[in-house]
Design an enzyme around this catalytic site. Structure first.
Site, PDB file in Angstrom:
ATOM      1  N   GLU A  46      12.322  -3.470   9.087  1.00  0.00           N
ATOM      2  CA  GLU A  46      12.368  -4.433   7.992  1.00  0.00           C
ATOM      3  C   GLU A  46      11.756  -3.652   6.524  1.00  0.00           C
ATOM      4  OE1 GLU A  46       9.461  -7.701   8.051  1.00  0.00           O
ATOM      5  OE2 GLU A  46      10.189  -8.336   6.369  1.00  0.00           O
ATOM      6  N   ASP A 111      -5.383   0.206   5.604  1.00  0.00           N
ATOM      7  CA  ASP A 111      -5.484  -0.029   3.960  1.00  0.00           C
ATOM      8  C   ASP A 111      -6.831  -0.282   3.544  1.00  0.00           C
ATOM      9  OD1 ASP A 111      -5.126  -1.057   1.594  1.00  0.00           O
ATOM     10  OD2 ASP A 111      -4.205  -3.041   2.291  1.00  0.00           O
ATOM     11  N   ILE A 112      -7.306   0.706   2.845  1.00  0.00           N
ATOM     12  CA  ILE A 112      -8.697   0.863   2.248  1.00  0.00           C
ATOM     13  C   ILE A 112      -8.530   0.513   0.874  1.00  0.00           C
ATOM     14  CG2 ILE A 112     -10.688   2.000   2.233  1.00  0.00           C
ATOM     15  CD1 ILE A 112      -9.029   3.883   4.181  1.00  0.00           C
ATOM     16  N   ASP A 113      -9.195  -0.549   0.245  1.00  0.00           N
ATOM     17  CA  ASP A 113      -9.234  -1.103  -0.918  1.00  0.00           C
ATOM     18  C   ASP A 113     -10.519  -1.068  -1.776  1.00  0.00           C
ATOM     19  OD1 ASP A 113      -6.979  -3.379  -2.405  1.00  0.00           O
ATOM     20  OD2 ASP A 113      -9.071  -3.225  -3.218  1.00  0.00           O
ATOM     21  N   GLY A 163      -1.474   3.496  -5.846  1.00  0.00           N
ATOM     22  CA  GLY A 163      -0.851   3.366  -7.030  1.00  0.00           C
ATOM     23  C   GLY A 163      -1.970   2.747  -8.025  1.00  0.00           C
ATOM     24  N   ARG A 165      -6.159   0.918  -6.778  1.00  0.00           N
ATOM     25  CA  ARG A 165      -7.414   1.072  -6.394  1.00  0.00           C
ATOM     26  C   ARG A 165      -7.613   1.371  -4.940  1.00  0.00           C
ATOM     27  NH1 ARG A 165      -7.516  -5.206  -7.032  1.00  0.00           N
ATOM     28  NH2 ARG A 165      -6.310  -5.725  -5.210  1.00  0.00           N
ATOM     29  N   LEU A 308       3.320  -5.897   6.707  1.00  0.00           N
ATOM     30  CA  LEU A 308       3.989  -5.038   5.771  1.00  0.00           C
ATOM     31  C   LEU A 308       2.844  -4.542   4.984  1.00  0.00           C
ATOM     32  CD1 LEU A 308       6.083  -8.360   4.729  1.00  0.00           C
ATOM     33  CD2 LEU A 308       7.283  -6.069   5.323  1.00  0.00           C
TER      34      LEU A 308
END
Ligand SMILES: [Zn+2]
Length: 415
Positions: A46, A111-113, A163, A165, A308
């Site tokens: 997907e 995912d690390i933000d 892209g 933070r 996703l």
């Protein structure tokens, strides 16, 4: 080029150029095709596109590289997300009997933000980042990459700048792609240390004996702590932030010492005294270090097979920066503000070519091939080194796969 030079309203003009001449379709397809590991592996993947005005289109899927190229060039997505490999083609999911359309495999992702660190960084908040707090991402990558390789035995971890933070990790080993939801949760839990929401003051609690994984992580934090937390964030300077640190359990008075490094030494020796005088061990200094610096994962992203995640080489519509792979050999030098924007690389395409480049071009034109044209185009821009890095990542995957196939055929010969 400063970020201000990117104008989000120019995106509709730049995206067609980007997808026509710069997006690295060839290694991108080779990556997600995984050497055709099982039937329809690429075809059942997907993709989802975010189009202009936040129109979100899920369950896109493509038969091959050429179809992927054509669709991307037609739709010119503002953002591309990658989902799971399903039991059926995602674009036909409506025609499949309900319940039988299932997510089967996906890379293990992280995912690390930076927004998750807002309670422990003083330089910026929310979507803002600077070179000071970026150290938190460097620490996160070092800690997680080591654990994924050494504690779990994974070899193919692709780290990508989001892209804006944060950073993403794609663990692409076959075993990682096959993990169940329960196994993904277990890995994410193992890697999570900082727990509790806003109301929890003390978010790290260590107990004896300290797990080897935490010891390894502490070694990473120690390398950066003084420079990052004491000098950069100045966590032991003003009364408010000192109160915050001391609220983490320490009852110590050290206002007479002004130098942050010495203050930290004082704090550590107080913890040490407490440790030797009481039977109950205290790890307050280590807990502070981890609370301030340990990676904060968005666990839900890692858990779901069908979750996703923004694709590498997708554009960030707000900053214009490309989601580029990060070279771990030069991690300490990685500067998110140096990552090329779509406006920069499109502009680089229009720059007049040097005579050398023209000679090279004539040579390649003689060979003539559509593919060559694309290779040459991104090679002329700041995107080149990131595509090269991505290419070598894909080659590593392909080498492992060939090795596995050889092993299998040798085994067959033996029997
Ligand atoms: Zn900052």
């Amino acid at each position: 080029m400063p970020v201000s030079d990117y104008d989000p309203t120019s995106l509709p003009d730049l995206l067609p150029l980007y997808y026509r001449r710069l997006f690295p379709f060839s290694p991108y397809y080779r990556w997600l095709n995984y050497g055709g590991v099982t039937k329809n592996y690429f075809q059942n993947r997907e993709f989802s596109f975010t189009l202009r005005d936040d129109i979100y289109v899920r369950y896109q899927s493509f038969s091959n590289q050429s179809e992927l190229e054509k669709e991307m060039q037609k739709m010119n997505p503002y953002k591309i997300d990658i989902g799971a490999v399903y039991s059926h083609r995602p674009n036909q999911h409506n025609t499949v009997k309900s319940g039988s359309f299932q997510a089967l495999e996906k890379e293990l992702v992280f995912d690390i933000d930076m927004t998750d660190y807002d309670d422990v960084r003083s330089c910026c908040s929310a979507a803002d980042i600077c070179s000071k707090c970026w150290t938190l991402m460097t620490i996160a990558i070092r800690i997680l990459d080591r654990a994924l390789r050494e504690d779990f035995g994974f070899r193919h971890c692709l780290w990508v700048y989001s892209g804006r933070r944060g950073v993403h990790c794609w663990v692409c080993d076959p075993a990682a792609r096959k993990l169940s939801v329960a196994a993904r949760s277990a890995v994410a839990e193992y890697l999570s240390l900082v727990k509790g929401g806003e109301e929890t003051v003390k978010k790290v609690q260590l107990s004896d004996p300290i797990h080897p994984f935490i010891k390894e992580s502490l070694m990473v934090v120690e390398r950066y702590f003084s420079q990052y937390a004491l000098a950069g964030q100045d966590i032991l300077s003003n009364k408010e932030s000192v109160d915050k640190v001391l609220a983490l359990d320490l009852v110590a008075y050290f206002q007479s010492e002004k130098n942050p490094t010495k203050r930290w030494e004082r704090l550590k020796s107080l913890v040490h005294q407490k440790r030797t005088s009481s039977k109950k061990a205290t790890h307050a200094d280590k807990e502070i270090m981890l609370q301030y610096c340990y990676p904060r994962l968005d666990v839900n992203v890692s858990k779901g097979v069908n979750h996703l995640l923004k694709s590498p080489f997708s554009v960030h519509p707000k900053t214009g920066r490309i989601s580029v792979p990060i070279d771990l050999r030069e991690l300490d030098q990685f500067d998110p503000f140096q990552v090329p924007t779509i406006s920069l690389i499109c502009e680089e395409l229009d720059r007049p070519r040097s005579t050398e480049e023209e000679a090279e071009e004539t040579k390649e034109n003689e060979k003539d091939a559509g593919e060559k044209r694309k290779i040459r185009d991104y090679k002329r821009t700041s995107l080149a080194k990131y595509v090269k890095l991505f290419d070598s990542f894909v080659e590593g995957l392909e080498r492992s796969r060939k090795g596995e196939l050889l092993k299998k055929s040798d085994l067959q010969k033996e029997f």
